[in-house]
Scaffold this motif. Structure first.
Motif, PDB file in Angstrom:
ATOM      1  N   GLY A 134       0.802  -1.213   0.000  1.00  0.00           N
ATOM      2  CA  GLY A 134       0.000   0.000   0.000  1.00  0.00           C
ATOM      3  C   GLY A 134       0.833   1.259   0.000  1.00  0.00           C
ATOM      4  O   GLY A 134       0.330   2.350   0.252  1.00  0.00           O
ATOM      5  N   VAL A 135       2.122   1.121  -0.285  1.00  0.00           N
ATOM      6  CA  VAL A 135       3.026   2.266  -0.319  1.00  0.00           C
ATOM      7  C   VAL A 135       3.569   2.385  -1.733  1.00  0.00           C
ATOM      8  O   VAL A 135       4.076   1.424  -2.311  1.00  0.00           O
ATOM      9  N   GLU A 136       3.440   3.560  -2.289  1.00  0.00           N
ATOM     10  CA  GLU A 136       3.938   3.790  -3.640  1.00  0.00           C
ATOM     11  C   GLU A 136       5.465   3.758  -3.653  1.00  0.00           C
ATOM     12  O   GLU A 136       6.100   4.391  -2.817  1.00  0.00           O
ATOM     13  N   PRO A 137       6.034   2.987  -4.590  1.00  0.00           N
ATOM     14  CA  PRO A 137       7.501   2.961  -4.670  1.00  0.00           C
ATOM     15  C   PRO A 137       8.041   4.298  -5.180  1.00  0.00           C
ATOM     16  O   PRO A 137       7.313   5.090  -5.769  1.00  0.00           O
ATOM     17  N   GLY A 138       9.305   4.522  -4.960  1.00  0.00           N
ATOM     18  CA  GLY A 138       9.944   5.735  -5.463  1.00  0.00           C
ATOM     19  C   GLY A 138      10.180   5.616  -6.968  1.00  0.00           C
ATOM     20  O   GLY A 138      10.753   4.649  -7.434  1.00  0.00           O
ATOM     21  N   PHE A 139       9.712   6.590  -7.714  1.00  0.00           N
ATOM     22  CA  PHE A 139       9.857   6.546  -9.168  1.00  0.00           C
ATOM     23  C   PHE A 139      10.944   7.478  -9.681  1.00  0.00           C
ATOM     24  O   PHE A 139      11.202   7.544 -10.863  1.00  0.00           O
ATOM     25  N   GLN A 164       6.582  10.604 -13.676  1.00  0.00           N
ATOM     26  CA  GLN A 164       5.212  11.051 -13.401  1.00  0.00           C
ATOM     27  C   GLN A 164       4.195  10.093 -14.045  1.00  0.00           C
ATOM     28  O   GLN A 164       3.200   9.728 -13.423  1.00  0.00           O
ATOM     29  N   GLN A 165       4.469   9.667 -15.286  1.00  0.00           N
ATOM     30  CA  GLN A 165       3.573   8.719 -15.949  1.00  0.00           C
ATOM     31  C   GLN A 165       3.617   7.364 -15.248  1.00  0.00           C
ATOM     32  O   GLN A 165       2.589   6.711 -15.080  1.00  0.00           O
ATOM     33  N   ALA A 166       4.792   6.947 -14.818  1.00  0.00           N
ATOM     34  CA  ALA A 166       4.922   5.686 -14.089  1.00  0.00           C
ATOM     35  C   ALA A 166       4.115   5.747 -12.795  1.00  0.00           C
ATOM     36  O   ALA A 166       3.455   4.780 -12.415  1.00  0.00           O
ATOM     37  N   ARG A 167       4.147   6.881 -12.124  1.00  0.00           N
ATOM     38  CA  ARG A 167       3.395   7.063 -10.887  1.00  0.00           C
ATOM     39  C   ARG A 167       1.887   6.958 -11.155  1.00  0.00           C
ATOM     40  O   ARG A 167       1.159   6.285 -10.416  1.00  0.00           O
ATOM     41  N   LEU A 168       1.404   7.578 -12.230  1.00  0.00           N
ATOM     42  CA  LEU A 168      -0.013   7.508 -12.589  1.00  0.00           C
ATOM     43  C   LEU A 168      -0.417   6.083 -12.966  1.00  0.00           C
ATOM     44  O   LEU A 168      -1.487   5.606 -12.569  1.00  0.00           O
ATOM     45  N   ASP A 169       0.446   5.411 -13.736  1.00  0.00           N
ATOM     46  CA  ASP A 169       0.166   4.026 -14.133  1.00  0.00           C
ATOM     47  C   ASP A 169       0.103   3.109 -12.908  1.00  0.00           C
ATOM     48  O   ASP A 169      -0.761   2.239 -12.815  1.00  0.00           O
TER      49      ASP A 169
END
Length: 110
Positions: free
Chosen positions: A39-44, A51-56
Protein backbone atom coordinates in the motif's frame (compact mmCIF):
# COMPACT_ATOMS: atom_id res chain seq x y z
CA UNK A 1 -37.46 -36.73 -15.69
CA UNK A 2 -34.16 -36.95 -13.86
CA UNK A 3 -34.21 -36.84 -10.08
CA UNK A 4 -32.23 -34.03 -8.51
CA UNK A 5 -30.28 -34.94 -5.42
CA UNK A 6 -28.76 -32.49 -2.97
CA UNK A 7 -25.72 -33.66 -1.07
CA UNK A 8 -25.50 -31.49 2.06
CA UNK A 9 -22.06 -32.85 3.00
CA UNK A 10 -20.67 -31.78 -0.40
CA UNK A 11 -22.26 -28.32 -0.07
CA UNK A 12 -20.80 -27.92 3.40
CA UNK A 13 -17.34 -28.93 2.17
CA UNK A 14 -17.64 -26.54 -0.78
CA UNK A 15 -18.81 -23.74 1.52
CA UNK A 16 -15.84 -24.39 3.81
CA UNK A 17 -13.48 -24.17 0.82
CA UNK A 18 -15.07 -20.88 -0.25
CA UNK A 19 -14.76 -19.57 3.32
CA UNK A 20 -11.05 -20.46 3.33
CA UNK A 21 -10.60 -18.61 0.04
CA UNK A 22 -12.58 -15.65 1.37
CA UNK A 23 -10.29 -15.49 4.43
CA UNK A 24 -7.19 -15.78 2.22
CA UNK A 25 -8.33 -12.96 -0.06
CA UNK A 26 -9.24 -10.81 2.95
CA UNK A 27 -5.81 -11.39 4.49
CA UNK A 28 -3.96 -10.58 1.26
CA UNK A 29 -6.15 -7.56 0.63
CA UNK A 30 -4.86 -6.04 3.85
CA UNK A 31 -1.41 -5.98 2.26
CA UNK A 32 -2.78 -3.47 -0.28
CA UNK A 33 -4.18 -1.12 2.36
CA UNK A 34 -2.51 2.28 2.70
CA UNK A 35 0.68 2.02 4.72
CA UNK A 36 1.02 -1.78 4.47
CA UNK A 37 3.55 -3.75 2.37
CA UNK A 38 1.81 -3.18 -0.97
CA UNK A 39 0.00 0.00 0.00
CA UNK A 40 3.03 2.27 -0.32
CA UNK A 41 3.94 3.79 -3.64
CA UNK A 42 7.50 2.96 -4.67
CA UNK A 43 9.94 5.74 -5.46
CA UNK A 44 9.86 6.55 -9.17
CA UNK A 45 12.65 9.08 -9.22
CA UNK A 46 12.79 12.48 -10.84
CA UNK A 47 12.88 11.61 -14.54
CA UNK A 48 10.20 12.97 -16.84
CA UNK A 49 8.81 9.45 -17.27
CA UNK A 50 8.43 9.00 -13.51
CA UNK A 51 5.21 11.05 -13.40
CA UNK A 52 3.57 8.72 -15.95
CA UNK A 53 4.92 5.69 -14.09
CA UNK A 54 3.40 7.06 -10.89
CA UNK A 55 -0.01 7.51 -12.59
CA UNK A 56 0.17 4.03 -14.13
CA UNK A 57 1.05 2.51 -10.76
CA UNK A 58 -1.84 4.30 -9.01
CA UNK A 59 -4.31 3.12 -11.69
CA UNK A 60 -3.07 -0.48 -11.49
CA UNK A 61 -3.19 -0.42 -7.68
CA UNK A 62 -6.76 0.92 -7.71
CA UNK A 63 -7.88 -1.67 -10.28
CA UNK A 64 -6.32 -4.50 -8.27
CA UNK A 65 -7.95 -3.21 -5.06
CA UNK A 66 -11.37 -2.99 -6.74
CA UNK A 67 -11.07 -6.46 -8.31
CA UNK A 68 -10.08 -8.00 -4.98
CA UNK A 69 -13.05 -6.31 -3.30
CA UNK A 70 -15.36 -7.72 -6.00
CA UNK A 71 -13.84 -11.18 -5.52
CA UNK A 72 -14.47 -10.94 -1.77
CA UNK A 73 -18.07 -9.92 -2.41
CA UNK A 74 -18.56 -12.83 -4.85
CA UNK A 75 -17.11 -15.36 -2.42
CA UNK A 76 -19.23 -13.99 0.41
CA UNK A 77 -22.34 -14.13 -1.78
CA UNK A 78 -21.65 -17.76 -2.70
CA UNK A 79 -21.21 -18.66 0.98
CA UNK A 80 -24.52 -16.97 1.89
CA UNK A 81 -26.29 -18.72 -1.00
CA UNK A 82 -24.98 -22.12 0.07
CA UNK A 83 -26.00 -21.46 3.68
CA UNK A 84 -29.48 -20.50 2.49
CA UNK A 85 -29.69 -23.63 0.33
CA UNK A 86 -28.64 -25.82 3.22
CA UNK A 87 -31.25 -24.16 5.45
CA UNK A 88 -34.03 -24.72 2.91
CA UNK A 89 -32.85 -28.29 2.41
CA UNK A 90 -32.94 -28.99 6.14
CA UNK A 91 -36.42 -27.44 6.42
CA UNK A 92 -37.58 -29.60 3.52
CA UNK A 93 -36.09 -32.73 5.07
CA UNK A 94 -37.79 -31.98 8.39
CA UNK A 95 -41.13 -31.53 6.61
CA UNK A 96 -40.63 -34.77 4.65
CA UNK A 97 -39.85 -36.65 7.86
CA UNK A 98 -42.90 -35.20 9.63
CA UNK A 99 -45.18 -36.11 6.72
CA UNK A 100 -43.67 -39.60 6.51
CA UNK A 101 -44.22 -40.20 10.23
CA UNK A 102 -47.81 -38.95 9.90
CA UNK A 103 -48.45 -41.30 6.98
CA UNK A 104 -46.92 -44.20 8.93
CA UNK A 105 -49.18 -43.55 11.91
CA UNK A 106 -52.19 -43.46 9.54
CA UNK A 107 -51.15 -46.86 8.13
CA UNK A 108 -50.66 -48.33 11.61
CA UNK A 109 -54.03 -47.04 12.80
CA UNK A 110 -55.85 -48.54 9.79
Amino acid sequence: MAQRILDPAYLEAYRDELAARFNFVTEKLQMLATGNELGVEPGFGLLDSSQQARLDYAAAHEELWNNMQKLRADLYGAIVTINDSLGVHMDSEDLNLTEFKASQSDVENS
